[in-house]
Scaffold this active site. Structure first.
Site, PDB file in Angstrom:
ATOM      1  N   HIS A 125      73.669  77.773  15.679  1.00 44.98           N
ATOM      2  CA  HIS A 125      72.615  76.864  14.768  1.00 44.98           C
ATOM      3  C   HIS A 125      73.949  76.026  13.648  1.00 44.98           C
ATOM      4  O   HIS A 125      75.005  76.527  14.050  1.00 44.98           O
ATOM      5  CB  HIS A 125      72.039  77.536  14.260  1.00 44.98           C
ATOM      6  CG  HIS A 125      72.186  78.297  12.957  1.00 44.98           C
ATOM      7  ND1 HIS A 125      72.977  79.560  13.441  1.00 44.98           N
ATOM      8  CD2 HIS A 125      72.109  78.394  11.643  1.00 44.98           C
ATOM      9  CE1 HIS A 125      72.827  81.008  12.396  1.00 44.98           C
ATOM     10  NE2 HIS A 125      72.287  79.694  11.100  1.00 44.98           N
ATOM     11  N   ASP A 182      77.304  79.122   7.760  1.00 44.44           N
ATOM     12  CA  ASP A 182      78.493  80.017   7.709  1.00 44.44           C
ATOM     13  C   ASP A 182      79.348  79.909   9.858  1.00 44.44           C
ATOM     14  O   ASP A 182      79.216  81.301   9.650  1.00 44.44           O
ATOM     15  CB  ASP A 182      77.712  81.746   7.193  1.00 44.44           C
ATOM     16  CG  ASP A 182      76.587  81.647   7.478  1.00 44.44           C
ATOM     17  OD1 ASP A 182      76.054  79.939   8.281  1.00 44.44           O
ATOM     18  OD2 ASP A 182      76.198  82.484   7.491  1.00 44.44           O
ATOM     19  N   HIS A 225      73.982  75.746  10.354  1.00 46.12           N
ATOM     20  CA  HIS A 225      74.447  76.269   9.132  1.00 46.12           C
ATOM     21  C   HIS A 225      75.934  76.187   9.370  1.00 46.12           C
ATOM     22  O   HIS A 225      76.628  76.685  10.221  1.00 46.12           O
ATOM     23  CB  HIS A 225      73.393  77.699   8.950  1.00 46.12           C
ATOM     24  CG  HIS A 225      72.372  77.208   8.360  1.00 46.12           C
ATOM     25  ND1 HIS A 225      71.354  78.274   7.822  1.00 46.12           N
ATOM     26  CD2 HIS A 225      71.279  76.344   8.082  1.00 46.12           C
ATOM     27  CE1 HIS A 225      70.387  77.517   7.520  1.00 46.12           C
ATOM     28  NE2 HIS A 225      70.006  76.646   7.829  1.00 46.12           N
ATOM     29  N   HIS A 230      77.028  89.577  11.270  1.00 49.30           N
ATOM     30  CA  HIS A 230      76.145  89.126   9.729  1.00 49.30           C
ATOM     31  C   HIS A 230      75.473  89.867   9.166  1.00 49.30           C
ATOM     32  O   HIS A 230      74.698  89.120   8.665  1.00 49.30           O
ATOM     33  CB  HIS A 230      75.297  88.208  10.873  1.00 49.30           C
ATOM     34  CG  HIS A 230      75.083  87.057   9.827  1.00 49.30           C
ATOM     35  ND1 HIS A 230      73.925  86.676   9.063  1.00 49.30           N
ATOM     36  CD2 HIS A 230      75.350  85.929  10.589  1.00 49.30           C
ATOM     37  CE1 HIS A 230      73.723  85.873   9.077  1.00 49.30           C
ATOM     38  NE2 HIS A 230      74.633  84.953   9.154  1.00 49.30           N
ATOM     39  N   ASP A 248      70.941  83.819  14.031  1.00 47.16           N
ATOM     40  CA  ASP A 248      69.651  84.551  12.825  1.00 47.16           C
ATOM     41  C   ASP A 248      68.700  83.773  12.663  1.00 47.16           C
ATOM     42  O   ASP A 248      67.841  83.091  13.600  1.00 47.16           O
ATOM     43  CB  ASP A 248      70.369  83.346  11.397  1.00 47.16           C
ATOM     44  CG  ASP A 248      71.557  83.845  10.990  1.00 47.16           C
ATOM     45  OD1 ASP A 248      72.754  84.000  11.726  1.00 47.16           O
ATOM     46  OD2 ASP A 248      72.201  83.465   9.806  1.00 47.16           O
TER      47      ASP A 248
END
Length: 304
Positions: A61, A65, A63, A267, A208
């Site tokens: 994705h 990070d 994001h 993570h 995530d």
């Protein structure tokens, strides 16, 4: 043999001893990257991974990070004299993200973007001809997908079958490698010399997300299940629900339900200084659990 390195195992922000999400895979000398968080290049250099031969980058994705390291990495690959195209796979929004990246850097190679693929598919890349990819929609605060990577093996060579099909010995090795041959009016194909299919290797990557009911079937039988463990302590379940992440225990329940061989947790929240403290929360459910750390390396061999 597949060599895998967890380049970064952090979530949200990097720490002095923990870079952000990234997994590096080396298969037959070709390289695959899953996510590219901040610090990816540093870990790659420390492990001497090499930048030039990365053929595939899978993004879960957009994001920061998980993707912010792409700007520097793609530039470094160009400076390493990369000329061949690079494939980038990601969820809805990956095309816009890469478009933004390309506004900041000039690249001497082509980027092939695959956005939100559906089903199980292969790449048009002879270097990764033994790889099939499958994705799953996850439940996060933005569009997010998980990955299955299937590494197949060529069937064993069958002398009996080759002789039965009257295949000249001079073609055996060529056909075994998957090449078709035409000799006059006769066409020789690999299936004329190959026996039964052998078991490959399956690697699943889920991050995530909250644990959703479609995940166990998706990861079923994986040789290695790489899963987020944002929160180690069970008391943080409310944070996990709010932020659409998982606890160690929830990840372990997925591993057990999916009957995977091994789970690698990654993570971690920056609030977790020592993830090992919470290992039992996972191993009480799924014993074969490993707590990840930056630059942890492992190898997966074919079993047959």
């Amino acid at each position: 043999m597949i060599d895998l390195t967890l380049l970064g195992c952090g979530g949200n922000i990097p720490l002095p001893n923990r870079f952000l999400s990234s997994v590096f895979i080396n298969f037959n000398g070709r390289k695959i990257l899953i996510d590219c968080g901040e610090g990816t290049q540093v870990s790659m250099r420390m492990k001497r991974c090499g930048f030039k031969d990365i053929d595939l980058i899978c993004i879960t994705h957009t994001h920061g990070d998980h993707i912010i390291g792409l700007i520097g990495l793609l530039s470094t690959m160009g400076n390493s004299e990369r000329k061949a195209p690079v494939t980038i796979i990601g969820p809805y929004g990956i095309k816009d993200a890469i478009k933004a990246v390309k506004m900041l850097i000039d690249l001497p190679y082509q980027l092939n973007i695959i956005e939100n693929p559906d089903g199980r598919f292969s790449l048009n890349n002879k270097e990764l001809a033994q790889l099939e990819i499958e994705t799953i929609d996850l439940y996060h605060s933005t569009e997010c997908i998980g990955y299955n990577l299937y590494f197949s093996r060529r069937p064993r060579f069958s002398v009996e079958k080759a002789e039965k099909n009257c295949v000249p010995k001079k073609y055996w090795n060529i056909l075994q490698k998957g090449t078709h041959i035409i000799d006059g009016d006769i066409k020789y194909t690999p299936d004329m010399v190959l026996g039964e299919t052998r078991k490959g290797i399956k690697i699943s990557m889920i991050t995530d997300t909250r644990p959703i009911e479609t995940i166990p079937e998706f990861i079923a039988g994986a040789d290695l299940f790489i899963c987020e463990g944002m929160y180690g302590d069970d008391i943080d379940i409310s944070k996990a629900v709010k932020n659409r992440h998982m606890t160690f225990r929830e990840a372990a329940c997925l591993a057990a339900s999916g009957n995977v061989s091994k789970m690698l947790l990654t993570h971690f929240s920056p609030s977790i200084e020592d993830p090992e403290r919470f290992l039992e929360n996972a191993t009480s459910i799924f014993p074969n659990t490993i707590i990840g750390y930056d630059r942890l390396s492992t190898s997966l061999g074919f079993t047959e």
